[in-house]
Design a protein around this motif. Sequence first.
Motif, mmCIF file in Angstrom:
data_model
loop_
_atom_site.group_PDB
_atom_site.id
_atom_site.type_symbol
_atom_site.label_atom_id
_atom_site.label_comp_id
_atom_site.label_asym_id
_atom_site.label_seq_id
_atom_site.Cartn_x
_atom_site.Cartn_y
_atom_site.Cartn_z
ATOM 1 N N PHE A 140 0.954 -1.262 0.117
ATOM 2 C CA PHE A 140 -0.080 0.108 0.089
ATOM 3 C C PHE A 140 1.021 1.288 0.125
ATOM 4 O O PHE A 140 0.620 2.197 -0.823
ATOM 5 C CB PHE A 140 -0.937 -0.076 1.259
ATOM 6 N N GLY A 192 -1.176 4.117 2.714
ATOM 7 C CA GLY A 192 -2.084 2.895 2.752
ATOM 8 C C GLY A 192 -3.397 3.739 3.094
ATOM 9 O O GLY A 192 -4.543 3.482 2.285
ATOM 10 N N VAL A 247 -2.978 -2.704 8.220
ATOM 11 C CA VAL A 247 -4.068 -2.785 7.020
ATOM 12 C C VAL A 247 -5.347 -3.318 7.147
ATOM 13 O O VAL A 247 -6.113 -3.278 6.557
ATOM 14 C CB VAL A 247 -3.374 -3.718 6.067
#
Length: 347
Positions: free
Chosen positions: A177, A191, A282
């Motif tokens: 990301f 991200g 994440v």
Amino acid sequence: MTYNPKTNNDYRIILAIESSCDETSASIIEDGRNIKSLIISSQIKDHQKYGGVVPEVASRKHVESISYVVDSALKDANVTYDDIDAIAMTKGPGLVGALLVGVSYAKALAFAHNIPMVAVHHINGHISSNYLTHKELEPPYLSLVVSGGHTLLVDCTNYGQYKILGTTRDDAAGEAFDKGARILGYPYPGGKLIDEVAKTGDSAKIRFPRARLKGNQLDFSYSGVKTSLKQYIEKHDKETLAESIADIAASYQEAIVDVMVKNTMLALKATGHNKLSITGGVSANSRLREKMSIHCKENNIKLYLPELRLCCDNAAMIGSAGYYMLKDKLFARLNANAKAYESLDDG
Ligand code: KG4
Ligand code: ZN
């Protein structure tokens, strides 16, 4: 003065310290599951101009903020050192200079106040973050850990008992990301920005590759998708790219998330677990949350996601992991040291 703390089996109030990367954090945890206080001092702004975390800068910033962060956690929870039953700190993996600040500070406090201490693996911490959000969650279950430094599928058979089923062969999910965001011109760590921009994009517009690996089907590889994004950007002119930035972000994100979903579903099938826990930075990703929820519902799997403030690095998760280690009498001594690398299976 000697370090000979009293140990029993009742570690109700734990002071936890985390300093493995670019967040200095301290927390007071009650009974392993309740957050009495949580302070996170982020250094992101100090690293942004370099496009990533600079280890030397990180260590210095931890030194500057650790006492204030720990004092604030005690104050917010309205406790003193007399109330603390144990201290939990992150021993690694991470940046060794950054880790050393938390480890040394914890050891000094443990010695000065003669309090038992426990040294926690950072990923054990991430996995345990879901115990703070979901009071009913208990092992066994399957765990997907997706952070800036790690991508792991883990069979969690008991508290702190882990078997790694799959891992990344190159970049971690968060790294994919962040590197993708950098290619798109966003600041570190990107991200969250990809997640935001992708919300208005069409994820089916561009077909970025999903790695097919030989060998362990539960392993991940994210370097190919990053290279493919780079080539796509190089092939198109600035105006076209500006017009389709949301579609690009959404398509790139979809490629990363797809692999996570596919591997996780495979691992659930292989292990027979009907509970899935996702943790790590994440796990804040909205598309991952959405897509995994759909697949879990279809397959009768109960999905556990941490509250957003517990996805990224924080000391509360270290306190929860430490609580279960203390129950197993896994005490640290004054020679405890920071470790840059250490497998989760080793403790
Ligand atoms: O767990 P974490 O704080 O640090 C490590 O232990 O590595 O994870 C940080 C990672 C970064 O790569 C960051 O870009 C990513 O988590 N991240 C996200 C989102 N929020 C944070 N990635 C995708 N979507 C998000 N919403
Ligand atoms: Zn982390």
